[in-house]
Design a protein around this motif. Structure first.
Motif, mmCIF file in Angstrom:
data_model
loop_
_atom_site.group_PDB
_atom_site.id
_atom_site.type_symbol
_atom_site.label_atom_id
_atom_site.label_comp_id
_atom_site.label_asym_id
_atom_site.label_seq_id
_atom_site.Cartn_x
_atom_site.Cartn_y
_atom_site.Cartn_z
ATOM 1 N N ALA A 4 0.864 -1.178 0.000
ATOM 2 C CA ALA A 4 0.000 0.000 0.000
ATOM 3 C C ALA A 4 0.901 1.228 0.000
ATOM 4 O O ALA A 4 1.705 1.421 0.897
ATOM 5 C CB ALA A 4 -0.897 -0.030 1.233
ATOM 6 N N ARG A 5 0.763 2.005 -1.028
ATOM 7 C CA ARG A 5 1.663 3.133 -1.196
ATOM 8 C C ARG A 5 0.938 4.201 -1.995
ATOM 9 O O ARG A 5 0.133 3.910 -2.859
ATOM 10 C CB ARG A 5 2.902 2.664 -1.961
ATOM 11 C CG ARG A 5 3.942 3.677 -2.205
ATOM 12 C CD ARG A 5 5.255 3.079 -2.685
ATOM 13 N NE ARG A 5 5.664 1.770 -2.221
ATOM 14 C CZ ARG A 5 5.978 1.410 -0.975
ATOM 15 N NH1 ARG A 5 5.875 2.246 -0.021
ATOM 16 N NH2 ARG A 5 6.381 0.206 -0.680
ATOM 17 N N ARG A 6 1.273 5.434 -1.716
ATOM 18 C CA ARG A 6 0.713 6.551 -2.464
ATOM 19 C C ARG A 6 1.848 7.249 -3.186
ATOM 20 O O ARG A 6 2.873 7.568 -2.587
ATOM 21 C CB ARG A 6 0.015 7.512 -1.508
ATOM 22 C CG ARG A 6 -0.585 8.720 -2.210
ATOM 23 C CD ARG A 6 -1.425 9.522 -1.264
ATOM 24 N NE ARG A 6 -0.581 10.336 -0.418
ATOM 25 C CZ ARG A 6 -0.918 11.550 0.028
ATOM 26 N NH1 ARG A 6 -2.091 12.064 -0.282
ATOM 27 N NH2 ARG A 6 -0.099 12.230 0.793
ATOM 28 N N ASP A 70 4.897 5.375 1.987
ATOM 29 C CA ASP A 70 4.321 4.128 2.486
ATOM 30 C C ASP A 70 3.044 4.431 3.262
ATOM 31 O O ASP A 70 2.636 5.594 3.376
ATOM 32 C CB ASP A 70 5.347 3.328 3.290
ATOM 33 C CG ASP A 70 5.744 3.977 4.610
ATOM 34 O OD1 ASP A 70 5.072 4.938 5.071
ATOM 35 O OD2 ASP A 70 6.740 3.525 5.203
ATOM 36 N N SER A 71 2.419 3.411 3.812
ATOM 37 C CA SER A 71 1.135 3.598 4.493
ATOM 38 C C SER A 71 1.240 4.488 5.730
ATOM 39 O O SER A 71 0.245 5.051 6.175
ATOM 40 C CB SER A 71 0.535 2.241 4.867
ATOM 41 O OG SER A 71 1.433 1.533 5.708
#
Length: 175
Positions: A4-6, A70-71
């Motif tokens: 999960a990464r933006r 990262d999250s």
């Protein structure tokens, strides 16, 4: 495996707030042997000064800075688009300093960053991208998978962080 990464473009008003974390990523990459214009050991002050200059370029609209978080919101990777080009090349941008911290490698971060760079380049009206990388390095596979075209190699173009010579391979991509 993708965590999960933006991945996002850093706004001009927030670029300066990212400097310390970006310095951590740069120092880690150079410590790991990445030939990204810096020698080892890389003093923190030098890394911070580099990112300060990048933040200034973002503020002036000369560069687009993208980060992968990262999250927990920690910066794991980054890439830049050098948007400011000569008058006869307004359609072109350079991809620069594609860096992924060693803790986040082999998780699709680089691929996400490059896809985001393509999207930002399109938003900025760019139709040709160029980049260079160490000849024979892991990044060559990434660029080939992402549709980049190899132009050629220049032997002994740069130094690795340990001082040994390395070749550089140049690539382009039409959007």
């Amino acid at each position: 495996m993708t965590d999960a990464r933006r991945v996002r473009r850093v706004a001009a008003h927030e670029a300066a707030r990212c400097i310390e974390e970006l310095a951590d990523v740069l120092i880690d990459c150079v410590a790991g042997g990445a030939s990204v214009s810096f020698m080892w050991p890389l003093p923190r002050e030098r890394a911070v000064a580099f990112w300060r200059a990048v933040a200034d370029g973002v503020e002036r609209g000369e560069r687009a800075l993208l980060i992968a978080e990262d999250s927990a919101g920690r910066i794991d990777g980054t890439v830049q688009l050098v948007l400011a080009q000569p008058d006869n090349q307004p359609h072109r941008a350079d991809v620069a300093k594609m860096l992924v911290h060693r803790r986040a490698r082999r998780r699709g971060v680089a691929q996400q960053l490059m896809a985001a760079a393509d999207a930002v380049a399109r938003e900025e009206g760019k139709t040709v991208l160029v980049l260079d990388t160490v000849t024979g390095g892991d990044a060559e596979r990434l660029y080939a998978r992402a549709g980049w075209q190899r132009v050629g190699d220049v032997p002994d173009y740069a130094l690795m962080p340990d001082g040994s010579l390395c070749g550089t391979t140049f690539y382009y991509k039409h959007l």
